[in-house]
Design a protein around this motif. Structure first.
Motif, PDB file in Angstrom:
ATOM      1  N   GLU A   1      10.079   0.925   6.218  1.00 57.24           N
ATOM      2  CA  GLU A   1      10.768   1.748   5.219  1.00 57.24           C
ATOM      3  C   GLU A   1      10.210   1.461   3.823  1.00 57.24           C
ATOM      4  O   GLU A   1       9.893   2.378   3.058  1.00 57.24           O
ATOM      5  CB  GLU A   1      12.280   1.443   5.275  1.00 57.24           C
ATOM      6  N   SER A   2      10.072   0.158   3.512  1.00 56.85           N
ATOM      7  CA  SER A   2       9.538  -0.214   2.188  1.00 56.85           C
ATOM      8  C   SER A   2       8.108   0.306   2.037  1.00 56.85           C
ATOM      9  O   SER A   2       7.713   0.777   0.963  1.00 56.85           O
ATOM     10  CB  SER A   2       9.537  -1.720   1.989  1.00 56.85           C
ATOM     11  N   LEU A   3       7.332   0.215   3.116  1.00 50.02           N
ATOM     12  CA  LEU A   3       5.945   0.687   3.028  1.00 50.02           C
ATOM     13  C   LEU A   3       5.896   2.198   2.803  1.00 50.02           C
ATOM     14  O   LEU A   3       5.104   2.707   2.014  1.00 50.02           O
ATOM     15  CB  LEU A   3       5.169   0.319   4.291  1.00 50.02           C
ATOM     16  N   LYS A   4       6.792   2.913   3.501  1.00 52.94           N
ATOM     17  CA  LYS A   4       6.823   4.376   3.345  1.00 52.94           C
ATOM     18  C   LYS A   4       7.179   4.747   1.918  1.00 52.94           C
ATOM     19  O   LYS A   4       6.688   5.729   1.369  1.00 52.94           O
ATOM     20  CB  LYS A   4       7.890   4.962   4.280  1.00 52.94           C
ATOM     21  N   ASN A   5       8.061   3.936   1.319  1.00 49.20           N
ATOM     22  CA  ASN A   5       8.548   4.285  -0.017  1.00 49.20           C
ATOM     23  C   ASN A   5       7.743   3.676  -1.158  1.00 49.20           C
ATOM     24  O   ASN A   5       8.109   3.856  -2.311  1.00 49.20           O
ATOM     25  CB  ASN A   5      10.021   3.855  -0.154  1.00 49.20           C
ATOM     26  N   LEU A   6       6.693   2.964  -0.802  1.00 50.24           N
ATOM     27  CA  LEU A   6       5.879   2.345  -1.867  1.00 50.24           C
ATOM     28  C   LEU A   6       5.399   3.417  -2.829  1.00 50.24           C
ATOM     29  O   LEU A   6       4.834   4.420  -2.405  1.00 50.24           O
ATOM     30  CB  LEU A   6       4.631   1.720  -1.258  1.00 50.24           C
ATOM     31  N   ASN A   7       5.627   3.226  -4.115  1.00 49.95           N
ATOM     32  CA  ASN A   7       5.111   4.264  -5.011  1.00 49.95           C
ATOM     33  C   ASN A   7       4.116   3.731  -6.035  1.00 49.95           C
ATOM     34  O   ASN A   7       3.617   4.467  -6.866  1.00 49.95           O
ATOM     35  CB  ASN A   7       6.239   5.041  -5.704  1.00 49.95           C
ATOM     36  N   ARG A   8       3.819   2.432  -5.954  1.00 47.53           N
ATOM     37  CA  ARG A   8       2.818   1.927  -6.885  1.00 47.53           C
ATOM     38  C   ARG A   8       2.220   0.621  -6.361  1.00 47.53           C
ATOM     39  O   ARG A   8       2.931  -0.206  -5.793  1.00 47.53           O
ATOM     40  CB  ARG A   8       3.471   1.677  -8.243  1.00 47.53           C
ATOM     41  N   ILE A   9       0.926   0.479  -6.549  1.00 49.58           N
ATOM     42  CA  ILE A   9       0.254  -0.776  -6.175  1.00 49.58           C
ATOM     43  C   ILE A   9      -0.516  -1.271  -7.395  1.00 49.58           C
ATOM     44  O   ILE A   9      -1.173  -0.490  -8.088  1.00 49.58           O
ATOM     45  CB  ILE A   9      -0.702  -0.554  -4.978  1.00 49.58           C
ATOM     46  N   GLN A  10      -0.407  -2.567  -7.658  1.00 42.63           N
ATOM     47  CA  GLN A  10      -1.173  -3.181  -8.748  1.00 42.63           C
ATOM     48  C   GLN A  10      -2.101  -4.222  -8.123  1.00 42.63           C
ATOM     49  O   GLN A  10      -1.642  -5.087  -7.374  1.00 42.63           O
ATOM     50  CB  GLN A  10      -0.222  -3.877  -9.727  1.00 42.63           C
ATOM     51  N   VAL A  11      -3.397  -4.121  -8.391  1.00 39.70           N
ATOM     52  CA  VAL A  11      -4.319  -5.129  -7.858  1.00 39.70           C
ATOM     53  C   VAL A  11      -4.871  -5.957  -9.010  1.00 39.70           C
ATOM     54  O   VAL A  11      -5.263  -5.403 -10.050  1.00 39.70           O
ATOM     55  CB  VAL A  11      -5.504  -4.499  -7.083  1.00 39.70           C
ATOM     56  N   VAL A  12      -4.899  -7.269  -8.813  1.00 41.66           N
ATOM     57  CA  VAL A  12      -5.474  -8.175  -9.821  1.00 41.66           C
ATOM     58  C   VAL A  12      -6.587  -8.991  -9.168  1.00 41.66           C
ATOM     59  O   VAL A  12      -6.438  -9.449  -8.027  1.00 41.66           O
ATOM     60  CB  VAL A  12      -4.409  -9.109 -10.432  1.00 41.66           C
ATOM     61  N   ALA A  13      -7.675  -9.166  -9.884  1.00 42.25           N
ATOM     62  CA  ALA A  13      -8.831  -9.884  -9.322  1.00 42.25           C
ATOM     63  C   ALA A  13      -9.855 -10.115 -10.423  1.00 42.25           C
ATOM     64  O   ALA A  13      -9.712  -9.588 -11.532  1.00 42.25           O
ATOM     65  CB  ALA A  13      -9.457  -9.058  -8.192  1.00 42.25           C
ATOM     66  N   CYS A  14     -10.879 -10.895 -10.114  1.00 41.84           N
ATOM     67  CA  CYS A  14     -11.964 -11.153 -11.073  1.00 41.84           C
ATOM     68  C   CYS A  14     -13.319 -10.950 -10.392  1.00 41.84           C
ATOM     69  O   CYS A  14     -13.440 -11.126  -9.174  1.00 41.84           O
ATOM     70  CB  CYS A  14     -11.943 -12.605 -11.539  1.00 41.84           C
TER      71      CYS A  14
ATOM     72  N   CYS B   1      -3.744   7.273   1.259  1.00 40.94           N
ATOM     73  CA  CYS B   1      -2.280   7.063   1.230  1.00 40.94           C
ATOM     74  C   CYS B   1      -1.598   7.802   0.081  1.00 40.94           C
ATOM     75  O   CYS B   1      -0.363   7.836   0.033  1.00 40.94           O
ATOM     76  CB  CYS B   1      -1.955   5.576   1.128  1.00 40.94           C
ATOM     77  N   HIS B   2      -2.353   8.287  -0.848  1.00 39.34           N
ATOM     78  CA  HIS B   2      -1.796   9.003  -2.016  1.00 39.34           C
ATOM     79  C   HIS B   2      -0.791   8.145  -2.775  1.00 39.34           C
ATOM     80  O   HIS B   2       0.209   8.645  -3.267  1.00 39.34           O
ATOM     81  CB  HIS B   2      -1.162  10.335  -1.582  1.00 39.34           C
ATOM     82  N   ILE B   3      -1.068   6.868  -2.850  1.00 32.56           N
ATOM     83  CA  ILE B   3      -0.230   5.971  -3.665  1.00 32.56           C
ATOM     84  C   ILE B   3      -1.070   5.568  -4.887  1.00 32.56           C
ATOM     85  O   ILE B   3      -2.221   5.156  -4.717  1.00 32.56           O
ATOM     86  CB  ILE B   3       0.150   4.677  -2.896  1.00 32.56           C
ATOM     87  N   PRO B   4      -0.525   5.690  -6.100  1.00 30.73           N
ATOM     88  CA  PRO B   4      -1.332   5.283  -7.267  1.00 30.73           C
ATOM     89  C   PRO B   4      -1.606   3.777  -7.259  1.00 30.73           C
ATOM     90  O   PRO B   4      -0.707   2.984  -6.994  1.00 30.73           O
ATOM     91  CB  PRO B   4      -0.470   5.673  -8.467  1.00 30.73           C
ATOM     92  N   VAL B   5      -2.845   3.442  -7.537  1.00 37.48           N
ATOM     93  CA  VAL B   5      -3.245   2.029  -7.538  1.00 37.48           C
ATOM     94  C   VAL B   5      -3.866   1.690  -8.891  1.00 37.48           C
ATOM     95  O   VAL B   5      -4.800   2.361  -9.337  1.00 37.48           O
ATOM     96  CB  VAL B   5      -4.292   1.745  -6.423  1.00 37.48           C
TER      97      VAL B   5
ATOM     98  N   THR C   1       2.869  -6.316 -19.024  1.00 39.81           N
ATOM     99  CA  THR C   1       2.567  -5.526 -17.821  1.00 39.81           C
ATOM    100  C   THR C   1       3.879  -5.156 -17.141  1.00 39.81           C
ATOM    101  O   THR C   1       4.878  -5.866 -17.280  1.00 39.81           O
ATOM    102  CB  THR C   1       1.683  -6.333 -16.860  1.00 39.81           C
ATOM    103  N   VAL C   2       3.855  -4.048 -16.419  1.00 40.01           N
ATOM    104  CA  VAL C   2       5.115  -3.558 -15.856  1.00 40.01           C
ATOM    105  C   VAL C   2       5.079  -3.486 -14.330  1.00 40.01           C
ATOM    106  O   VAL C   2       4.911  -2.431 -13.770  1.00 40.01           O
ATOM    107  CB  VAL C   2       5.512  -2.181 -16.454  1.00 40.01           C
ATOM    108  N   THR C   3       5.191  -4.635 -13.727  1.00 41.04           N
ATOM    109  CA  THR C   3       5.383  -4.661 -12.278  1.00 41.04           C
ATOM    110  C   THR C   3       6.819  -5.113 -12.028  1.00 41.04           C
ATOM    111  O   THR C   3       7.390  -5.848 -12.825  1.00 41.04           O
ATOM    112  CB  THR C   3       4.422  -5.649 -11.591  1.00 41.04           C
ATOM    113  N   ASP C   4       7.383  -4.679 -10.916  1.00 40.78           N
ATOM    114  CA  ASP C   4       8.741  -5.106 -10.573  1.00 40.78           C
ATOM    115  C   ASP C   4       8.874  -5.151  -9.059  1.00 40.78           C
ATOM    116  O   ASP C   4       7.874  -5.088  -8.329  1.00 40.78           O
ATOM    117  CB  ASP C   4       9.784  -4.175 -11.211  1.00 40.78           C
ATOM    118  N   GLU C   5      10.110  -5.189  -8.578  1.00 42.27           N
ATOM    119  CA  GLU C   5      10.307  -5.345  -7.133  1.00 42.27           C
ATOM    120  C   GLU C   5       9.869  -4.101  -6.349  1.00 42.27           C
ATOM    121  O   GLU C   5       9.771  -4.127  -5.131  1.00 42.27           O
ATOM    122  CB  GLU C   5      11.764  -5.736  -6.812  1.00 42.27           C
TER     123      GLU C   5
END
Ligand code: AGP
Length: 614
Positions: free
Chosen positions: A293-306, A324-328, A341-345
């Motif tokens: 359910e959480s995966l289906k409702n995911l509406n944003r992904i933030q990736v951090v790396a170097c 997946c049409h999810i903004p990353v 930065t604006v990440t949350d649960e």
């Protein structure tokens, strides 16, 4: 980032220390040193440059150190002070009785140093570490208890540290402690070890204790005691290391980098095994712990790396958005951590790191975790600090990568993004099944296609020779391979020191085109797909400015031979998979140019494999 090793036991101490340091050379290699206590006296030996210089020195001093039962060693990647013998570790107290090795950065060392100098302490080096030696020595003068002295001193330290400390008045004992820098204790029979990383001890033991932040370990040959920062005794938790003693052999290749490039087909097979057997089956990715359910409702992904991991993340963005049409959002961890930065649960935060120790990414991940985001870590080190922060962990299982320039770990990270995107798409039903099937089929066919490419390296080798005298290099691409252009340029910079830049091909005309002339190679990444014709037009713009034209392509169009001076062909692959195919010749190009120029391919100057400082 430095590497540290400590040993207490009956073996020949300098040998245990230097062989441990050899396997930590990926962490730094500009100078090295050891301290041992021999006949009741602390003796320090240091050498500038490669570890071999220290080994040679220790061989000369064999007679005076043969009776040592305890010692600490260090291999340095300079942060404070130039890489010379004086700044090399171990550092000692003014009495010379206490010696310390350190990985990390003491942020308040200037204030501490000023205070200690007021008390009459004389400093020899420019390092932050020497402050620790003097501070602990001062506390020891008052307490006459080395563990307590370390505990009190570390309370005054700001920043990151992994420390091993010995003192000639405290017989055959190492005090080891850490905060925000890796350190593990190897548990032996009648001997014990401390080290920055597993390879330094795995030859001797498979049992280890991972220290938590601020814990202090007291190591003797036949005992290990563990304490927290308040001096409470803790029961050590011994873990079995999932490692075999590995002969870090080049297997006949001239450099580890070349060997690791050749391992990539197997890295892909290995990654897919247990996850995907046929294109008809759904991908198995039990590592993702979010419920459906959480995966289906995911509406944003933030990736951090170097670095290279950041480039893998940029490809990952493209794949996830496509399937997946999810903004990353993708951001360099070092930028992410010092702004609002604006990440949350509701945000899935993905940390990507080959080493799992990169300080900037670790901090970014911790910040997001504190804000309630689900943390997914993609790493080649499931035993790393970052992995321990993970709610979901995708180990990429590329095997140990010795060369500082990341190659197979990059391809393995890309595989993790393909698997994740397909898994999400299958759960969300966001993309047509036939399309997904095609992608899965392409992934399964990829290892053989890369093997085919690797049998035809000569053309890349020849091309490398032709362009090895260039002072600058431009890589252009569009779409999913823009990140490949960045990664190709990074590889070349890292190991050949040639100034190379990757551009989105459409950006060329907005500035960089001014640099083009008959001396500048422009390598166009021309993989079949949506933007093929567009890149071709951008390449024409370079041709019109007399640039030296190289193409990397899976197209068989003969007309390319007219436009380009040199065409590097790769087997045809689906556009979405093309970043894996396209990076291989660019890794080889960088390798052969560096090798032709006589550079130190596996240990390029100024770099380290694990960057544990911000
Ligand atoms: C890769 O070739 C580099 N050595 C470097 O950019 C590296 O990717 C970067 O330091 C990030 O490291 P990580 O993947 O271990 O976090």
């Amino acid at each position: 980032m430095c590497g540290i090793v400590g040993y207490v036991g009956e073996k020949y101490v300098p040998e245990v220390l230097t062989s441990g340091l050899s396997s930590l050379e990926y962490r730094g290699y500009d100078s090295s040193g050891v301290a041992v206590i021999t006949n009741g006296i602390t003796k320090v030996y240091k050498a500038e440059g490669k570890l071999q210089n220290l080994k040679d020195l220790l061989a000369e001093k064999q007679d005076e150190i043969k009776d040592a039962k305890v010692g600490i060693g260090h291999i340095r990647w300079a942060t404070h002070g130039v890489p010379n013998e004086i700044n090399a570790h171990p550092h000692t107290s003014n009495s010379g009785k206490l010696a310390v090795v350190h990985n990390g950065i003491i942020e308040n060392y200037k204030e501490l140093r000023a205070e200690l100098e007021k008390q009459g302490v004389v400093f020899k080096s420019e390092t932050d570490t020497e402050t620790v030696a003097h501070l602990v020595a001062k506390k020891y003068e008052k307490t006459n208890d080395l563990k307590e002295a370390v505990r009190l001193a570390t309370k005054e330290l700001e920043g990151a540290y992994a420390l091993c400390i010995i003192h000639q008045d405290v017989k055959d004992t190492i005090i080891a402690t850490r905060r925000n820098a890796p350190l593990l204790i190897g548990v032996g029979e009648g001997e014990n070890f401390a080290a920055s990383d597993v390879p330094a001890i795995i030859e001797h033991t498979k049992r280890a204790i991972y220290l938590d932040d601020n814990q202090i370990a007291v190591l003797k040959a036949d005992s290990i005691e563990l304490f927290d920062a308040e001096n409470n005794k803790i029961q050590p938790k011994i873990e079995l290391l999932p490692w075999e003693p590995i002969a870090l052999s080049k297997m006949g290749y001239k450099h580890f980098m070349l060997k690791e490039i050749h391992e990539q087909p197997d890295v892909i097979r290995n990654f897919l095994s247990g996850k995907l057997h046929t294109a008809d089956a759904k991908i198995v990715l039990d590592e993702v712990k979010l419920d459906k359910e959480s995966l289906k409702n995911l509406n944003r992904i933030q990736v951090v790396a170097c670095g290279t991991s950041l480039h893998a993340a940029l490809v990952g963005k493209y794949i996830i958005e496509e399937l997946c049409h999810i903004p990353v959002d993708v951001e360099a961890s070092s930028e992410y951590i010092y702004r609002t930065t604006v990440t949350d649960e509701h945000t899935l935060v993905i940390g990507v790191s080959q080493s799992g120790e990169t300080a900037d990414t670790l901090t970014a991940v911790k910040q997001s975790k504190a804000r309630g985001s689900h943390i997914l870590i993609i790493t080649n080190r499931p035993d790393s600090a970052m992995a321990r922060e993970a709610d979901s962990l995708i180990p990429v299982n590329a095997g140990i990568e010795v060369s500082v320039a990341a190659t197979k770990s990059y391809v393995a990270q890309l595989m993790a993004f393909y698997a994740l995107a397909i898994h999400l798409a299958e759960i969300k039903g966001s993309i047509e099944e036939n399309y997904l099937k095609e992608i899965k089929n392409e992934l399964l066919l990829l290892p053989q296609k890369i093997e085919l490419l690797l049998t035809k390296k000569e053309k890349i080798q020849k091309c490398s020779r032709m362009y090895s005298s260039s002072k600058n290099f431009i890589f252009i691409a569009r779409g999913i391979n823009y990140a490949t252009a960045l990664e190709g340029a990074l590889k070349l910079k890292e190991i050949s020191y040639i100034n190379a830049t990757g551009y989105p091909a459409g950006e060329l005309k907005h500035g960089p085109i001014a640099m083009l002339d008959e001396t500048l190679p422009v390598l166009s990444i021309l993989m079949s797909g949506k933007v093929y014709e567009k890149i071709l037009s951008n390449a024409q713009e370079s041709k019109a400015r007399n640039a030296r034209m190289i193409a990397l392509t899976d197209s068989t169009d003969e007309k390319l031979e007219d436009l380009f001076d040199y065409v590097l062909n790769v087997p045809h692959v689906h556009e979405l998979i093309s970043p894996i195919m396209a990076i291989i010749p660019l890794q080889l190009l960088a390798y052969y140019i560096a090798e032709f120029l006589g550079k130190d391919v596996d240990q390029p100057r100024n770099l380290a494999k694990s960057v544990t400082v911000e």
